[in-house]
Enzyme design. Structure first.
Site, PDB file in Angstrom:
ATOM      1  N   ASP A  28       0.858  -1.180   0.000  1.00  0.00           N
ATOM      2  CA  ASP A  28       0.000   0.000   0.000  1.00  0.00           C
ATOM      3  C   ASP A  28       0.900   1.237   0.000  1.00  0.00           C
ATOM      4  OD1 ASP A  28      -2.330   1.454   0.053  1.00  0.00           O
ATOM      5  OD2 ASP A  28      -2.686   1.218   2.190  1.00  0.00           O
ATOM      6  N   PHE A 189     -11.696  -1.749   5.528  1.00  0.00           N
ATOM      7  CA  PHE A 189     -10.677  -0.975   6.249  1.00  0.00           C
ATOM      8  C   PHE A 189     -10.625  -1.387   7.726  1.00  0.00           C
ATOM      9  CE2 PHE A 189      -9.452   2.989   3.683  1.00  0.00           C
ATOM     10  CZ  PHE A 189      -9.555   2.315   2.488  1.00  0.00           C
TER      11      PHE A 189
END
Length: 337
Positions: A28, A189
């Site tokens: 990420d 998330f």
């Protein structure tokens, strides 16, 4: 002082390498050097990551390239800024794809989160820019906010062979709607869910098995596998390695470099926690959500409503900062600096 000698450490299998036996690890980041360091299969980006990378001297050439492209396309300042933004996102994606064997996720502007047609147009623009660079759509995931409009845009794109990564996902209702839309991938998330419960409720435990983000992803994974949905789950927004260990076996993880470093330097024994067999044995029941059911179910989860709105606002704010950076670069080019 560590109890392990350097030689013994080298012989031991890192937690990161053990995790990779069960879960595909995705980086990420927008920083290519970090990708080189951890050798992930795929990589994801978002406006915040691109903004951070675009400020680094090492990536100024990509900003220059985006501005030159926008100037060559012509149009108003607003149109040129939009074209430069699109080109910058794709340029980062192209460079990342030189470093990873798999796919890169490129995010549609969060300000379009409630505009289905706008998201469709932006996704097609990204794919066209990638194809102009010789990159096929099979190596790109279009990231869309998991609003109702975003999910329906994802459904249409998937029908055209453009694969989607549904981001800013916090509720089970979002996950169900994404599966019914046959999108390629969802990114719940974990960390942001956990943060909300720690801040807003008395659920302060840091034990992974009581972590609300871990519990949310486990439920989504089990639901998808029990009912044979093609959509896969990529856990995102990790806060600690305990969350990753508690979800070992999830289809994919997208992990920031700081957590990747901890996993690489750790030698905890990793056990598979999620599996198709366990999912099939779960007591989950299949449900269907049309638009009104989706909105009601999602609205019934205060955490999801708040975090989705907050996520859209923050990504939109960083997109504006990136636009301002591009405007400054365009002005300096115009003045011959």
């Amino acid at each position: 002082m560590s109890s392990h000698s350097p030689d013994k450490r080298r012989r031991m299998t890192s937690t990161l390498d053990q995790l990779r036996k069960y879960t595909v690890v995705v980086a990420d980041t927008g920083d290519f050097n970090e990708i080189d360091q951890y050798k992930p299969k795929d990589a994801t980006t978002n406006p915040s990551l691109i903004l951070a990378a675009a400020k680094m001297p090492a990536y100024q050439h990509l900003l220059d390239k985006a501005v030159e492209y926008a100037r060559s396309e012509g149009g108003t300042e607003e149109e040129q800024v939009a074209n430069a933004m699109d080109k910058l996102f794709v340029s980062f994606g192209v460079e990342i794809l030189k470093k990873v064997p798999g796919r890169v996720s490129t995010e549609v502007d969060a300000r379009l989160s409630f505009d289905k047609d706008g998201m469709l147009a932006k996704a097609r623009k990204f794919i066209a820019l990638y194809e102009a660079e010789g990159i096929g759509k099979d190596r790109v995931l279009i990231k869309l906010s998991s609003t109702w409009e975003g999910i329906q845009a994802g459904k249409e794109l998937e029908e055209k062979g453009i694969h989607c990564n549904m981001t800013l996902l916090f509720s089970f209702a979002q996950a169900v709607a994404c599966a019914e839309a046959n999108v390629t991938l969802v990114s719940p998330f974990i960390g942001r869910i956990c943060d909300w419960y720690k801040m807003k409720t008395d659920r302060k435990s840091s034990e992974p098995q009581e972590d609300q983000g871990v519990l949310c992803v486990t439920k989504i994974y089990n639901y998808y596998k029990k009912f044979d949905y093609k959509t896969v789950v990529m856990g995102a927004s990790f806060r600690n390695i305990g969350q990753a260990l508690a979800l070992a076996g999830c289809d994919l993880f997208t992990i920031p470099p700081s957590i990747l470093a901890q996993l690489r330097d750790d030698q905890s024994v990793v056990e598979r926690m999620l599996s198709v067999e366990k999912a099939k044995a779960s007591d989950l029941e299949k449900i269907h959500l049309d638009e009104k059911d989706f909105r009601r179910e999602h609205n019934d989860c205060p955490m999801a409503v708040e975090k989705l709105s907050d996520g859209i606002r923050k990504f939109a704010a960083d997109a504006i900062k990136l636009e301002n950076l591009i405007k400054e670069k365009m002005l300096s080019k115009k003045n011959g600096q």
